[in-house]
Design an enzyme around this catalytic site. Sequence first.
Site, PDB file in Angstrom:
ATOM      1  N   ASP A 392      37.187  64.080 -43.348  1.00 59.26           N
ATOM      2  CA  ASP A 392      37.442  64.480 -41.909  1.00 59.26           C
ATOM      3  C   ASP A 392      36.330  63.740 -41.145  1.00 59.26           C
ATOM      4  O   ASP A 392      35.149  63.715 -41.467  1.00 59.26           O
ATOM      5  CB  ASP A 392      37.354  66.137 -41.921  1.00 59.26           C
ATOM      6  CG  ASP A 392      37.665  66.554 -40.440  1.00 59.26           C
ATOM      7  OD1 ASP A 392      37.633  65.752 -39.471  1.00 59.26           O
ATOM      8  OD2 ASP A 392      37.754  67.829 -40.400  1.00 59.26           O
ATOM      9  N   PHE A 393      36.963  62.996 -40.149  1.00 57.06           N
ATOM     10  CA  PHE A 393      35.966  62.263 -39.089  1.00 57.06           C
ATOM     11  C   PHE A 393      36.093  62.764 -37.991  1.00 57.06           C
ATOM     12  O   PHE A 393      36.003  62.180 -36.959  1.00 57.06           O
ATOM     13  CB  PHE A 393      36.357  60.790 -39.479  1.00 57.06           C
ATOM     14  CG  PHE A 393      35.791  60.134 -40.769  1.00 57.06           C
ATOM     15  CD1 PHE A 393      34.588  59.548 -40.830  1.00 57.06           C
ATOM     16  CD2 PHE A 393      37.069  59.940 -41.588  1.00 57.06           C
ATOM     17  CE1 PHE A 393      34.329  59.110 -42.081  1.00 57.06           C
ATOM     18  CE2 PHE A 393      36.591  59.446 -42.817  1.00 57.06           C
ATOM     19  CZ  PHE A 393      35.249  58.997 -43.261  1.00 57.06           C
TER      20      PHE A 393
END
Length: 452
Positions: A392-393
């Site tokens: 997840d960014f």
Amino acid sequence: MSNSPIVELVSEWFIKPKLDDNDSKQPHYLSPGDLAMLSAHYIQKGLLYMKPSATDQHFSIADFLEKIRDSLTRTLAHFYLLTGQLSTLIDEDQHTSLIFIDCNKGPGARFIHATLDMTLQDILSPIDVPVIVKSLFDHHKAVNYDGHTRPLLSVQVTELVDGIFICCSLNHAVADGTAYWNFWNIWSEIHMQHSPISMSKLPVHERWFPEGYGPRVTLPFIHTDEFISRYEAPQLREKIFHFSSESISKLKMKANIEVGETNKEISSLQALSALVWRSITRARCLAGDQKTTCSLDANLRQRLNPQLPQGYFGNSIWVAKAAATADEVLDHSLGWTAELLQKSVLELTDKTVRSVFEAWMKSPFVYQIDAFFEPNSTVIGSSPRFDVYGNDFGIGKPVAVRSGYANKFPGKVTAYPGSEGGQSIDLEICLPPDAMNALEVDNDFISLAVMG
């Protein structure tokens, strides 16, 4: 067609964190497992995300690029090998080459921003993986030896109409799939500022060598044409097949029932691999006495004694290979085929692994893709155990994983965790058009798989 969308490169940066520790300034010699990969391609995997701007009016691609570059810079302070390049010392008298990673060489890791006038559905909805996906990766057709002049890591962020594709092209002579996804996972953690990062996950750069050897392992070649080749894949169809948790459970149960009482249970991946081997063998319409093989990538970190750390950053893989004739594969049960694969995996003990690498030391070789894999082979790479969808960014969970041109040939299968989660598994299968056409109508296979 001249009006087909093309990937437009917008800008690029090179990232080379300032490092104070002396270790990063020393040459890092490659292990036998690393050196054997010099003629293979870079690892190329990418994650497709939905663009937040559809629901978040405050999303800015410029801000996102700045944040992800910053987190990559902080991550590369740990993975500093990826900011250097390969170097070679040649001894003409001995006719040998000593190849190593020089962290002081080169401009650093490359970071690319690109755009593509296509939607998520343009990438995901076609029956086959679109050819344009290969253009989303840097280092197209590069082999690992090219790391002498190319970055060892290139990250490309491509902005779609409604999506963002983030991909990493990483030199396969520097790291294997386990290390590759560990890099992704730590980068994601640093980006999301999860702290502290587990020490067990941080990369361990010290290379493993067979007892009595290393660290300066030389190759008996000095000219690239002696050990480097550039494989060009024939025409292939590339297709994604989804196997639900329920399908995997049924397959595993069937295989174990057919095997009967044994000391070792057939795993989900072994059962699925047996199905794939049987189905591809049938699709190829082989003569009954033709030899076929099925190979599984095996992580050696836990097979060695003492074990290598989880964060070992290098190549610690070998293939577990089973062989049989086409008739044997098709006339026996799924369970029989799965047990054949299981036996090949169980044979990779500490003793076997050490003997394999000791033999390599006495007669070093570099894999050539076209020569290493037999014409009727099925090669199952990567692993559904890798944490692909946890990356997840700050823009949500990935919606899909896709790969580039690298290391593909007839019968190459790449296993990923299923996008739906649970025990599901996704397979990317590469076959010549006639064999893929046959696989698509194979009842045993398609009754369990969802295409697309």
